[in-house]
Design a protein around this motif. Structure first.
Motif, PDB file in Angstrom:
ATOM      1  N   ILE A  66      18.503 -39.216 -30.204  1.00 26.02           N
ATOM      2  CA  ILE A  66      19.495 -38.394 -29.513  1.00 26.02           C
ATOM      3  C   ILE A  66      20.875 -38.514 -30.144  1.00 26.02           C
ATOM      4  CG2 ILE A  66      20.362 -40.042 -27.794  1.00 26.02           C
ATOM      5  CD1 ILE A  66      19.227 -36.406 -27.110  1.00 26.02           C
ATOM      6  N   ARG A  67      21.061 -39.481 -31.019  1.00 21.21           N
ATOM      7  CA  ARG A  67      22.344 -39.600 -31.714  1.00 21.21           C
ATOM      8  C   ARG A  67      22.586 -38.396 -32.626  1.00 21.21           C
ATOM      9  NH1 ARG A  67      25.184 -44.046 -31.701  1.00 21.21           N
ATOM     10  NH2 ARG A  67      25.934 -43.738 -33.830  1.00 21.21           N
ATOM     11  N   HIS A  68      21.531 -37.672 -32.970  1.00 23.30           N
ATOM     12  CA  HIS A  68      21.690 -36.427 -33.724  1.00 23.30           C
ATOM     13  C   HIS A  68      22.044 -35.342 -32.711  1.00 23.30           C
ATOM     14  CE1 HIS A  68      19.992 -38.093 -37.489  1.00 23.30           C
ATOM     15  NE2 HIS A  68      19.376 -38.889 -36.648  1.00 23.30           N
ATOM     16  N   ARG A  69      23.314 -35.122 -32.540  1.00 21.18           N
ATOM     17  CA  ARG A  69      23.815 -34.312 -31.428  1.00 21.18           C
ATOM     18  C   ARG A  69      23.899 -32.819 -31.764  1.00 21.18           C
ATOM     19  NH1 ARG A  69      26.861 -38.908 -31.839  1.00 21.18           N
ATOM     20  NH2 ARG A  69      28.561 -37.836 -32.895  1.00 21.18           N
ATOM     21  N   THR A  70      23.148 -32.388 -32.749  1.00 19.95           N
ATOM     22  CA  THR A  70      23.228 -30.995 -33.196  1.00 19.95           C
ATOM     23  C   THR A  70      22.008 -30.198 -32.763  1.00 19.95           C
ATOM     24  OG1 THR A  70      22.334 -31.783 -35.304  1.00 19.95           O
ATOM     25  CG2 THR A  70      24.717 -31.444 -35.169  1.00 19.95           C
ATOM     26  N   ALA A  71      21.274 -30.681 -31.764  1.00 20.08           N
ATOM     27  CA  ALA A  71      20.089 -29.990 -31.274  1.00 20.08           C
ATOM     28  C   ALA A  71      20.233 -29.722 -29.779  1.00 20.08           C
ATOM     29  CB  ALA A  71      18.846 -30.833 -31.541  1.00 20.08           C
ATOM     30  N   ASN A  72      19.363 -28.866 -29.260  1.00 16.99           N
ATOM     31  CA  ASN A  72      19.276 -28.629 -27.824  1.00 16.99           C
ATOM     32  C   ASN A  72      18.103 -29.438 -27.283  1.00 16.99           C
ATOM     33  OD1 ASN A  72      19.859 -25.518 -29.067  1.00 16.99           O
ATOM     34  ND2 ASN A  72      21.356 -26.398 -27.697  1.00 16.99           N
ATOM     35  N   VAL A  73      18.351 -30.216 -26.237  1.00 10.18           N
ATOM     36  CA  VAL A  73      17.338 -31.153 -25.743  1.00 10.18           C
ATOM     37  C   VAL A  73      17.171 -31.005 -24.236  1.00 10.18           C
ATOM     38  CG1 VAL A  73      16.626 -33.578 -25.657  1.00 10.18           C
ATOM     39  CG2 VAL A  73      18.081 -32.782 -27.530  1.00 10.18           C
ATOM     40  N   ASN A  74      15.919 -31.015 -23.787  1.00  7.67           N
ATOM     41  CA  ASN A  74      15.622 -31.097 -22.367  1.00  7.67           C
ATOM     42  C   ASN A  74      14.550 -32.161 -22.184  1.00  7.67           C
ATOM     43  OD1 ASN A  74      16.064 -30.221 -19.651  1.00  7.67           O
ATOM     44  ND2 ASN A  74      14.050 -29.250 -19.714  1.00  7.67           N
ATOM     45  N   GLU A  75      14.920 -33.260 -21.519  1.00  5.26           N
ATOM     46  CA  GLU A  75      14.025 -34.407 -21.409  1.00  5.26           C
ATOM     47  C   GLU A  75      13.352 -34.469 -20.043  1.00  5.26           C
ATOM     48  OE1 GLU A  75      14.112 -39.290 -22.148  1.00  5.26           O
ATOM     49  OE2 GLU A  75      15.959 -38.118 -22.244  1.00  5.26           O
ATOM     50  N   TYR A  76      12.145 -35.015 -20.048  1.00  7.07           N
ATOM     51  CA  TYR A  76      11.397 -35.312 -18.822  1.00  7.07           C
ATOM     52  C   TYR A  76      12.287 -36.134 -17.893  1.00  7.07           C
ATOM     53  CZ  TYR A  76       7.308 -36.998 -16.106  1.00  7.07           C
ATOM     54  OH  TYR A  76       6.398 -37.298 -15.136  1.00  7.07           O
ATOM     55  N   SER A  77      12.365 -35.750 -16.637  1.00  7.05           N
ATOM     56  CA  SER A  77      13.275 -36.410 -15.715  1.00  7.05           C
ATOM     57  C   SER A  77      12.553 -37.419 -14.835  1.00  7.05           C
ATOM     58  CB  SER A  77      13.974 -35.378 -14.826  1.00  7.05           C
ATOM     59  OG  SER A  77      14.762 -36.033 -13.844  1.00  7.05           O
ATOM     60  N   ALA A  78      12.939 -38.681 -14.960  1.00 10.52           N
ATOM     61  CA  ALA A  78      12.389 -39.725 -14.092  1.00 10.52           C
ATOM     62  C   ALA A  78      13.098 -39.761 -12.743  1.00 10.52           C
ATOM     63  CB  ALA A  78      12.493 -41.082 -14.776  1.00 10.52           C
ATOM     64  N   ARG A  79      14.084 -38.879 -12.528  1.00  9.99           N
ATOM     65  CA  ARG A  79      14.680 -38.728 -11.197  1.00  9.99           C
ATOM     66  C   ARG A  79      13.757 -37.913 -10.297  1.00  9.99           C
ATOM     67  NH1 ARG A  79      20.423 -36.297 -10.949  1.00  9.99           N
ATOM     68  NH2 ARG A  79      20.252 -37.191  -8.837  1.00  9.99           N
ATOM     69  N   TYR A  80      13.033 -36.961 -10.925  1.00  7.77           N
ATOM     70  CA  TYR A  80      12.182 -36.064 -10.150  1.00  7.77           C
ATOM     71  C   TYR A  80      10.702 -36.442 -10.236  1.00  7.77           C
ATOM     72  CZ  TYR A  80      16.366 -33.143 -10.293  1.00  7.77           C
ATOM     73  OH  TYR A  80      17.652 -32.678 -10.171  1.00  7.77           O
ATOM     74  N   SER A  81      10.302 -36.994 -11.372  1.00  9.77           N
ATOM     75  CA  SER A  81       8.889 -37.266 -11.612  1.00  9.77           C
ATOM     76  C   SER A  81       8.663 -38.746 -11.859  1.00  9.77           C
ATOM     77  CB  SER A  81       8.407 -36.463 -12.826  1.00  9.77           C
ATOM     78  OG  SER A  81       8.646 -35.081 -12.639  1.00  9.77           O
ATOM     79  N   ILE A  82       7.410 -39.156 -11.765  1.00 10.08           N
ATOM     80  CA  ILE A  82       7.030 -40.541 -11.995  1.00 10.08           C
ATOM     81  C   ILE A  82       6.513 -40.678 -13.425  1.00 10.08           C
ATOM     82  CG2 ILE A  82       5.492 -42.412 -11.296  1.00 10.08           C
ATOM     83  CD1 ILE A  82       5.453 -41.159  -8.483  1.00 10.08           C
ATOM     84  N   LEU A  83       7.062 -41.600 -14.170  1.00 11.71           N
ATOM     85  CA  LEU A  83       6.643 -41.802 -15.553  1.00 11.71           C
ATOM     86  C   LEU A  83       5.235 -42.383 -15.613  1.00 11.71           C
ATOM     87  CD1 LEU A  83       9.932 -43.275 -17.052  1.00 11.71           C
ATOM     88  CD2 LEU A  83       8.938 -41.041 -17.544  1.00 11.71           C
ATOM     89  N   ASP A  84       4.505 -41.996 -16.660  1.00  6.26           N
ATOM     90  CA  ASP A  84       3.144 -42.500 -16.846  1.00  6.26           C
ATOM     91  C   ASP A  84       3.162 -43.968 -17.267  1.00  6.26           C
ATOM     92  OD1 ASP A  84       2.033 -40.022 -16.255  1.00  6.26           O
ATOM     93  OD2 ASP A  84       2.140 -39.357 -18.352  1.00  6.26           O
ATOM     94  N   ARG A  85       2.054 -44.639 -17.010  1.00  4.30           N
ATOM     95  CA  ARG A  85       1.917 -46.047 -17.393  1.00  4.30           C
ATOM     96  C   ARG A  85       1.481 -46.116 -18.865  1.00  4.30           C
ATOM     97  NH1 ARG A  85       0.583 -50.545 -13.789  1.00  4.30           N
ATOM     98  NH2 ARG A  85       0.118 -52.392 -15.040  1.00  4.30           N
ATOM     99  N   GLU A  86       2.395 -45.785 -19.739  1.00  4.92           N
ATOM    100  CA  GLU A  86       2.119 -45.785 -21.175  1.00  4.92           C
ATOM    101  C   GLU A  86       3.291 -46.430 -21.903  1.00  4.92           C
ATOM    102  OE1 GLU A  86      -0.781 -41.996 -22.023  1.00  4.92           O
ATOM    103  OE2 GLU A  86       1.366 -41.593 -21.816  1.00  4.92           O
ATOM    104  N   PHE A  87       2.975 -47.413 -22.716  1.00  6.08           N
ATOM    105  CA  PHE A  87       4.000 -48.165 -23.431  1.00  6.08           C
ATOM    106  C   PHE A  87       3.648 -48.240 -24.911  1.00  6.08           C
ATOM    107  CE2 PHE A  87       3.160 -49.941 -19.243  1.00  6.08           C
ATOM    108  CZ  PHE A  87       4.387 -49.798 -18.626  1.00  6.08           C
TER     109      PHE A  87
END
Length: 300
Positions: free
Chosen positions: A111-132
């Motif tokens: 995300i330090r490359h700030r020259t793109a448009n980004v929409n990320e999965y929201s952990a405020r609304y959804s539950i993250l998967d158990r994947e590490f």
């Protein structure tokens, strides 16, 4: 690789129902469209959409420069001229939209490359998967003794096993507590608060849209051998897609960016002195120890 059943169903439906179009189509990229390329243990990169091709770069350049490009005999020559002389705007006429699944700590580098448009999965609304992300044994390294942000020798035997055990145990424990915190029968904590207990190796997802000029900048840094392995493998996967999408532009990028070197004025002076037969050392080169080491790597 872990596509959800819903994501796989969407991909299957899109691939089963191709649509006619009047827009520019790049055959090489069509082969990548809606296919997920596995990266790391649970991650992937897939092309969602794209715009333009090699011809679009030339079209934009000729509109911009007019008669100034008539001496260039073909599109490939024009593209190489543009790349060689750092003309960026024509490459901005091409765009790429990717769906990426990646560990959070990789996303924070990305995300330090700030020259793109980004929409990320929201952990405020959804539950993250158990994947590490758990690194393979060959990618568990000690800290470098010469580079504060790099890796040293690979850990082996009991040391490597202990690292893996800690990573797996901590990941599992954090996720168990995350589930307890959000469980309505447990604490019932708000998801936006419960997520703060999750480790940085949990996977997130985003849509990432970028123009070709800025994508090349990203790839020049992140596909480089000095980049961290976990982001480099994503960049390498994207490189393969881009080489099929805009082959002439990618070849010019390889030659003038990835395969080239940048030297300071002191480095150029030292190289000239060496070519004249003079003995040049760090002491008489006017460089720091690190600059001298980098210079040696360039001319080796």
């Amino acid at each position: 690789m872990s596509l959800s059943p819903e994501q796989q169903a969407e991909i299957d439906e899109l691939r089963a129902n191709p649509q006619p179009t009047l827009r520019v189509v790049a055959p090489g990229m069509e082969g990548h469209l809606y296919k997920a390329r596995p990266v790391l243990d649970h991650g992937f990169v897939r092309v969602v959409d794209y715009m333009g091709d090699d011809a679009a770069i030339c079209q934009a350049a000729r509109v911009s420069y007019g008669k100034g490009t008539k001496s260039v005999q073909n599109d490939e020559g024009l593209i190489r001229y543009l790349m060689r002389h750092w003309h960026s705007t024509p490459f901005e006429m091409c765009e790429l939209k990717l769906h990426v699944k990646l560990p959070v700590f990789v996303a924070r580098q990305w995300i330090r490359h700030r020259t793109a448009n980004v929409n990320e999965y929201s952990a405020r609304y959804s539950i993250l998967d158990r994947e590490f992300y758990i690194p393979a044994p060959e990618h568990i390294n000690a800290q470098s003794v010469v580079n504060n942000q790099g890796r040293g020798d690979v850990l082996e035997g009991e040391e490597a096993a202990r690292v893996l055990e800690i990573l797996k145990a901590d990941s599992a424990r954090c996720y168990d507590n995350y589930q307890t915190l959000i469980d309505a029968d447990g604490v019932g904590l708000a998801r936006e608060l419960a997520r703060m207990n999750l480790p940085a190796n949990i996977y997130t997802q985003w849509y990432w849209k970028v123009d070709l000029h800025n994508l090349f900048h990203f790839l020049r840094l992140r596909a480089d051998a000095h980049a961290q392995y976990e982001i480099r493998v994503y960049a390498e996967a994207i490189c393969e897609m881009v080489s099929d999408w805009v082959p002439a532009a990618y070849k010019a990028f390889e030659d003038y960016r990835m395969g080239s070197v940048t030297m300071s004025a002191q480095m150029v002076d030292c190289l000239r002195r060496m070519l004249k037969g003079e003995t040049v050392t760090q002491e008489n080169a006017g460089m720091s120890a690190r600059e001298w080491r980098e210079f040696q790597e360039v001319i080796a």
